[in-house]
Design a protein around this motif. Structure first.
Motif, short mmCIF file in Angstrom:
data_model
loop_
_atom_site.label_atom_id
_atom_site.label_comp_id
_atom_site.label_asym_id
_atom_site.label_seq_id
_atom_site.Cartn_x
_atom_site.Cartn_y
_atom_site.Cartn_z
N THR A 66 -53.59 109.82 96.90
CA THR A 66 -54.00 108.49 96.46
C THR A 66 -55.51 108.48 96.26
OG1 THR A 66 -52.17 107.38 97.58
CG2 THR A 66 -54.14 106.06 97.14
N GLY A 67 -55.92 107.97 95.11
CA GLY A 67 -57.33 108.02 94.76
C GLY A 67 -57.71 109.28 94.02
N GLY A 68 -56.75 110.20 93.84
CA GLY A 68 -57.01 111.46 93.14
C GLY A 68 -57.23 111.26 91.65
N LEU A 69 -57.84 112.25 91.04
CA LEU A 69 -58.21 112.18 89.63
C LEU A 69 -57.73 113.41 88.88
CD1 LEU A 69 -59.98 110.87 87.32
CD2 LEU A 69 -61.85 112.33 88.15
N PHE A 70 -57.11 113.18 87.72
CA PHE A 70 -56.73 114.26 86.81
C PHE A 70 -57.51 114.11 85.52
CE2 PHE A 70 -53.62 115.71 83.40
CZ PHE A 70 -54.01 117.04 83.48
N VAL A 71 -58.13 115.20 85.07
CA VAL A 71 -58.88 115.23 83.82
C VAL A 71 -58.38 116.40 82.98
CG1 VAL A 71 -61.14 115.67 82.78
CG2 VAL A 71 -60.95 114.11 84.71
N THR A 72 -58.10 116.13 81.72
CA THR A 72 -57.73 117.20 80.79
C THR A 72 -58.56 117.08 79.53
OG1 THR A 72 -55.87 118.28 79.65
CG2 THR A 72 -55.85 115.88 79.69
N VAL A 73 -58.84 118.22 78.91
CA VAL A 73 -59.59 118.26 77.66
C VAL A 73 -58.73 118.97 76.62
CG1 VAL A 73 -61.69 119.02 76.49
CG2 VAL A 73 -61.78 118.35 78.90
N LEU A 74 -58.66 118.38 75.42
CA LEU A 74 -57.82 118.91 74.34
C LEU A 74 -58.62 118.93 73.04
CD1 LEU A 74 -54.77 116.63 75.16
CD2 LEU A 74 -54.90 119.07 75.67
N ASP A 75 -58.51 120.03 72.32
CA ASP A 75 -59.10 120.12 70.98
C ASP A 75 -58.06 119.94 69.89
OD1 ASP A 75 -61.76 120.54 71.76
OD2 ASP A 75 -61.39 122.67 72.08
N LEU A 76 -56.81 120.29 70.20
CA LEU A 76 -55.72 120.14 69.24
C LEU A 76 -55.04 118.80 69.49
CD1 LEU A 76 -53.82 121.26 67.04
CD2 LEU A 76 -52.52 122.38 68.86
N TYR A 77 -55.37 117.82 68.67
CA TYR A 77 -54.72 116.50 68.77
C TYR A 77 -54.66 115.88 67.38
CZ TYR A 77 -59.62 114.88 69.01
OH TYR A 77 -60.95 114.64 68.77
N LEU A 78 -53.81 114.89 67.21
CA LEU A 78 -53.46 114.37 65.89
C LEU A 78 -54.67 113.89 65.11
CD1 LEU A 78 -50.99 113.81 64.08
CD2 LEU A 78 -50.91 111.51 65.06
#
Length: 226
Positions: A135-147
């Motif tokens: 609880t309170g955790g953070l997820f971050v993702t980075v993407l170059d291939l997107y619409l």
């Protein structure tokens, strides 16, 4: 675990693409990791870690904590281990994001650089990530291939594995369906100077590369409230 993906990324490891991915992704990946504000005692999961460059960056932030890098490719994991022997707070495992063998609420932070769209069942992977975050955790993702990043669509025909091509609203919806709250998206921009003479490679023309860099990388983040 998708055997096709494992074999393809093993081949990438053999031909040195792990190092190439670090060179291409690191200028933006560093920005994303800075935005995560990882404290010294953090417990961090790096998903799709490849050669482990982001895992090592995160380990430098979580100096009194622990960082685990996972990848579907056993040869990428071996490369990551060989390159990280000086880090006492790092470990690497061969694993699929769709089946995370960790305890519920084991991590405070999770990071993924340019890997989410490879997962066969992205919503299952996102739910697994949510499950292992506190609880309170953070997820971050980075993407170059997107619409919305049209020049990146050229990559699809050159890849030997299937990928998902989704838009920003689609990703935001999936994050929310997986249980994440305070979902945000922003663009990050690679400061690397453009070459005057571009002879091809990732893009067909220099104009495509210019547009790609102008569009920026997509960073998505979500928090956990259980």
């Amino acid at each position: 675990m998708d055997e096709h993906l494992r074999l393809e990324f093993n081949e990438w490891a053999r031909v040195g693409r792990g190092e190439g991915m670090e060179k291409g992704h690191r200028p933006v990946g560093e920005q994303a990791i800075e935005r995560m504000r990882v404290p010294a005692n953090a417990q961090v999961l790096d998903i799709g870690c490849g050669s482990g460059w982001a895992t090592r960056l995160l380990a430098g932030k979580a100096s009194e904590g622990r960082v685990v890098g996972i990848d579907i490719s056993d040869e990428m994991i071996q490369l990551a281990r060989d390159s990280s022997s000086s880090f006492r707070n790092v470990e690497f495992r061969v694993a699929s994001a769709e089946e995370l063998a960790f305890r519920e609420s084991e991590f405070t932070h999770a990071f993924s650089m340019e890997s989410l769209y490879y997962y066969t069942n992205m919503i299952a992977a996102l739910r697994e990530i949510h499950h292992v975050l506190k609880t309170g955790g953070l997820f971050v993702t980075v993407l170059d291939l997107y619409l919305e990043n049209l020049p990146s669509h050229q990559w699809i025909e050159t890849l030997n594995v299937p990928v998902h091509l989704l838009g920003i609203p689609d990703y935001r919806t999936m994050f929310e369906q997986a249980g994440f709250v305070d979902v945000k998206d922003e663009r990050l921009y690679d400061p690397t100077p453009l070459p005057e003479n571009y002879s091809g490679g990732s893009f067909k023309t220099r104009d495509d590369l210019v547009q790609y860099k102008a569009n920026g990388s997509l960073m998505l983040s979500g928090e956990v409230r259980k």
